[in-house]
Design a protein around this motif. Structure first.
Motif, short mmCIF file in Angstrom:
data_model
loop_
_atom_site.label_atom_id
_atom_site.label_comp_id
_atom_site.label_asym_id
_atom_site.label_seq_id
_atom_site.Cartn_x
_atom_site.Cartn_y
_atom_site.Cartn_z
N LEU A 200 -67.56 -114.29 8.17
CA LEU A 200 -67.07 -114.42 9.53
C LEU A 200 -66.40 -115.78 9.74
CD1 LEU A 200 -70.44 -113.68 9.56
CD2 LEU A 200 -69.74 -112.73 11.74
N GLY A 201 -65.70 -115.88 10.86
CA GLY A 201 -65.19 -117.18 11.29
C GLY A 201 -63.94 -117.68 10.63
N ALA A 202 -63.30 -116.85 9.80
CA ALA A 202 -62.08 -117.30 9.12
C ALA A 202 -61.16 -116.11 8.84
CB ALA A 202 -62.42 -118.01 7.81
N VAL A 203 -59.86 -116.30 8.99
CA VAL A 203 -58.92 -115.25 8.63
C VAL A 203 -58.67 -115.26 7.12
CG1 VAL A 203 -57.78 -115.16 10.88
CG2 VAL A 203 -56.93 -116.75 9.13
N ASP A 204 -58.88 -116.41 6.50
CA ASP A 204 -58.74 -116.58 5.05
C ASP A 204 -60.13 -116.43 4.42
OD1 ASP A 204 -58.40 -117.41 2.43
OD2 ASP A 204 -57.62 -119.41 2.94
N LEU A 205 -60.32 -115.37 3.64
CA LEU A 205 -61.62 -115.12 3.06
C LEU A 205 -62.04 -116.15 2.01
CD1 LEU A 205 -61.54 -111.23 2.73
CD2 LEU A 205 -62.78 -112.61 4.41
N GLN A 206 -61.11 -117.03 1.63
CA GLN A 206 -61.44 -118.10 0.71
C GLN A 206 -61.58 -119.45 1.43
OE1 GLN A 206 -58.93 -118.26 -2.78
NE2 GLN A 206 -59.01 -116.06 -3.09
N SER A 207 -61.48 -119.43 2.74
CA SER A 207 -61.55 -120.68 3.50
C SER A 207 -62.90 -121.37 3.32
CB SER A 207 -61.33 -120.40 4.99
OG SER A 207 -61.62 -121.55 5.77
N GLY B 209 -48.60 -104.55 8.98
CA GLY B 209 -49.15 -105.61 9.82
C GLY B 209 -48.55 -106.98 9.54
N THR B 210 -48.94 -107.94 10.36
CA THR B 210 -48.57 -109.34 10.18
C THR B 210 -49.85 -110.17 10.16
OG1 THR B 210 -48.34 -109.65 12.58
CG2 THR B 210 -46.35 -109.07 11.33
N ARG B 211 -49.75 -111.40 9.66
CA ARG B 211 -50.94 -112.22 9.50
C ARG B 211 -51.49 -112.68 10.84
NH1 ARG B 211 -50.92 -116.96 5.03
NH2 ARG B 211 -50.25 -115.14 3.79
N ALA B 212 -52.80 -112.56 11.01
CA ALA B 212 -53.46 -113.03 12.22
C ALA B 212 -53.65 -114.54 12.17
CB ALA B 212 -54.82 -112.35 12.37
N ALA B 213 -53.65 -115.17 13.33
CA ALA B 213 -53.87 -116.61 13.41
C ALA B 213 -55.36 -116.92 13.37
CB ALA B 213 -53.27 -117.16 14.70
N GLN B 214 -55.70 -118.09 12.83
CA GLN B 214 -57.10 -118.51 12.81
C GLN B 214 -57.64 -118.53 14.24
OE1 GLN B 214 -59.28 -118.95 10.43
NE2 GLN B 214 -60.87 -119.56 11.89
N GLY B 215 -58.78 -117.88 14.45
CA GLY B 215 -59.40 -117.85 15.77
C GLY B 215 -58.88 -116.79 16.71
N GLU B 216 -57.88 -116.03 16.28
CA GLU B 216 -57.29 -115.02 17.18
C GLU B 216 -58.26 -113.88 17.46
OE1 GLU B 216 -53.07 -112.51 17.59
OE2 GLU B 216 -53.54 -113.57 15.73
N TYR C 89 -55.88 -112.63 3.45
CA TYR C 89 -55.72 -113.03 4.84
C TYR C 89 -55.77 -111.82 5.78
CZ TYR C 89 -54.07 -117.37 2.75
OH TYR C 89 -53.98 -118.52 2.01
N LEU C 90 -56.37 -112.00 6.94
CA LEU C 90 -56.49 -110.94 7.93
C LEU C 90 -55.12 -110.53 8.47
CD1 LEU C 90 -58.60 -109.30 9.62
CD2 LEU C 90 -58.42 -111.12 11.35
N LEU C 91 -54.87 -109.23 8.48
CA LEU C 91 -53.63 -108.69 9.01
C LEU C 91 -53.90 -107.96 10.32
CD1 LEU C 91 -51.91 -107.24 5.80
CD2 LEU C 91 -51.59 -109.49 6.86
#
Length: 255
Positions: A83-90, A35-42, A159-161
């Motif tokens: 929820l609400g973030a692709v970065d789990l540390q955001s 996979g590749t990294r998903a964009a924030q909000g995608e 990060y979400l892939l």
């Protein structure tokens, strides 16, 4: 059968910024391989669950996930949904505790692999993911997403892939998995392997665009032989088969 649920270890949970969940007897699916990294909000409907599974917002207060990610139907305040973030540390991530779990009636490890987790408070400002109610969208190319390992047996991801995989007909999938339940399950992946969900992605959605170009969920990450191996596609709960039962359960939960 290898369930794609992750037995979360403390170091992986710390990386993800979530509390470790209980160890699981089976070894179901971790992250998107290839996979590749998903964009924030995608994919705003995506949910990370603290026991090491994924899920999707079915409604502002309900998360649709896999039955094998939970132990039983009943009161449960131990699950944290992120929820609400692709970065789990955001710092902008949203975390909500569960207060109840509904596991598919009759689930015994074969088929019927769906469950609903009710959140203690509704989540606002995030899109939900509608589910397919018939087989119209059970073909074509699907999107898969997750925070698990990017390689079989690897560590969870911060990060979400995301990745895409093609539909695999039941007759073809049955050659790889003689115990496939075609009425309950749908397969997707490449004959050459290389792209797949993996341990810890369990419960996450498989989805595609509908006739209005909106996302619609057609599968729930369930199981497979390893991750991204040639001739072993991923096996997903066929959501359209259970759409009516899911809706009835959701109504009973007030969602």
């Amino acid at each position: 059968m290898v369930r794609r649920l992750l037995a979360v270890v403390v170091t992986a949970a710390a990386l993800a910024g979530i509390a470790p969940g209980p160890a699981q007897a089976a070894v179901p699916r971790e992250s998107v391989v290839g996979g590749t990294r998903a964009a924030q909000g995608e994919f705003p409907f995506m949910v990370r669950l603290s026991m090491g599974c994924g899920g999707a917002l079915y409604s502002p207060r309900l998360v649709l996930t896999a039955a094998h990610c939970v132990s039983r139907t009943g009161t449960n305040t131990s699950i944290t949904a992120t929820l609400g973030a692709v970065d789990l540390q955001s710092s902008s991530r949203i975390t909500v505790q569960s207060n109840y779990v509904y596991r598919a009636p009759g689930y015994n490890g074969n088929g019927k692999d769906w469950a609903l987790i009710r959140l203690a408070t509704p989540v606002t400002g995030l899109a939900t993911l509608p589910v397919a109610t018939n087989t119209t969208y059970n073909t074509g190319t699907f999107t898969i997403v997750g925070w698990g390992a990017a390689t079989e047996g690897g560590a969870q991801q911060r990060y979400l892939l995301k990745a895409t995989v093609p539909f695999v007909p039941d007759a073809t999938c049955d050659n790889s998995y003689p115990d496939l339940i075609p009425s309950d399950e749908i397969c997707a992946g490449y004959a050459s392997g290389g792209v797949d969900t993996c341990q810890g992605d369990s419960g996450g959605p498989m989805f595609r665009r509908d006739a209005s170009n909106a996302w619609i969920q057609v599968g729930i990450v369930s199981w497979g032989n390893g991750c991204a191996r040639p001739n072993y596609p991923g096996v997903y709960t066929e959501v359209s088969t259970f759409a009516s039962a899911i809706a009835t359960a959701a109504a009973s939960l007030g969602g």
